[in-house]
Scaffold this active site. Sequence first.
Site, mmCIF file in Angstrom:
data_model
loop_
_atom_site.group_PDB
_atom_site.id
_atom_site.type_symbol
_atom_site.label_atom_id
_atom_site.label_comp_id
_atom_site.label_asym_id
_atom_site.label_seq_id
_atom_site.Cartn_x
_atom_site.Cartn_y
_atom_site.Cartn_z
ATOM 1 N N GLU A 1 3.731 -0.239 -5.096
ATOM 2 C CA GLU A 1 2.854 0.798 -5.642
ATOM 3 C C GLU A 1 2.211 1.649 -4.542
ATOM 4 O O GLU A 1 1.765 2.754 -4.804
ATOM 5 C CB GLU A 1 1.762 0.160 -6.501
ATOM 6 N N ASN A 2 2.184 1.135 -3.316
ATOM 7 C CA ASN A 2 1.610 1.920 -2.230
ATOM 8 C C ASN A 2 2.586 2.946 -1.666
ATOM 9 O O ASN A 2 2.314 3.559 -0.636
ATOM 10 C CB ASN A 2 1.090 0.999 -1.114
#
Lengths: 234, 223
Positions: free
Chosen positions: B51-52
């Site tokens: 998700e980063n």
Amino acid sequence: MDKRIQSPDAGIKQIPDGATILMGGFGLCGIPENLIAAVRRKGIKDLTIVSNNAGVDDFGIGILLQNRQVKKMVSTYVGENRLFEQLVFKGELQIELNPQGTLAERLRAGGAGIPAFYTPTGYGTVVAEGKETRDFDGRMFVLERAIRGQFAFIKAWKGDRWGNLVYRKTAANFNPMMATAADYVIAEVEQLVELGEIDPNQVHTPGIYINAIFQGSSYEKRIEQRKTRSAEEG
Amino acid sequence: MGLSQDQKYERIASRIARELRDGYYVNLGIGIPTQVANFVPRGMDVILQSENGMLGIGPYPTESEVDADLINAGKETVTELKGTCYFSSADSFAMVRGEHIDLTVLGALQVDEKGNLANWAIPGKMLKGMGGAMDLVAGAKRVFIAMEHATRDNAPKIVKKCTLPLTGVEVVDYIVTELGVIHVTPEGLLLTELAPDTTVEYVQSVTEPKILLPPQGPASMLL
């Protein structure tokens, strides 16, 4: 046009107590180390900081918490910082938790002239409390407001004096949106290069968003969870 | 139940890995879900999203490959693959909310019979934040929960109605535990697979709502 400044301290000179600052980074990856250190040195206080995380006890935004310079954090995950939890439970620090995608989009919207947007995220949970909801095609959505800061601290890999920026690997994270969403945006880079050295096809953040830029000194780039495999595992 | 905790986790992770298909884009949460990556069949291209801002998470680095600019959502150092790409957090969650992720696997504190999920907060005790979990359950095409069936004191984690703060409403598709596989259906919780070392009666005893069974009974859990 030359947006270069000599030091982080020159960049933060105009930041008053009580300001709202957007700070890039995910965990300790891609954080504006030099600007955070300058804020600590100057002792600016009562800050509202918008950042995905709050650093660890002794690094990143953690050093501003140690020094009680932060009034409020707007974040998505603060589990790595014990001091943070203590300050919140003692009532010395306010926290607004956002879903991570909602925080990212609120910042993107803030930089793009969009005052609010509907998202499916968080419908029926505490984050939707007190917010407008609406049915689109049979599904419920929550109205979320954009975020803007008075200042943004951006960390990039390379930049030039016009403010064009290139990020490296997962150190981009929140930096690209935050660079668009504040009144005064300061970028710190590992390599400040001559105009033309960055391939125009590879610019991530166009210089229009950036007000000031400097080359940071001595990046620590601390690693939170160092995981390795042995070379034999292939 | 003679399984160690590690064996339970392995069983859960390997069962979920059987849901993977070539070309799937998958987001794995922290904890047991991360272990699903260890059971991707050889030769199958499953692209893991972080998700980063990364598609195509590689294995942990060797000591010389460690790069502070390359971490996963658990803040662990990782590596890139041939074909990896990087992007901003806004792009990352456009992928998530925009229903481009085929499958997500998350842990849970509680799941209830409507498929409501609580996995991010215990009021007064745990202050961490929801991170990307609320977006993932809102946007992934299929949501799998990977967790131990009950708490350490054998209290149910699969409950009639979640009492902890919710992550999402009616979002869970499947719950996989060391005891079996439960499909969340409009009628209720359907025990589709049962582990070989337990019984339907035992599963019911550590599950608060009534468990439904397929007409021919639960299949043997794929291990």
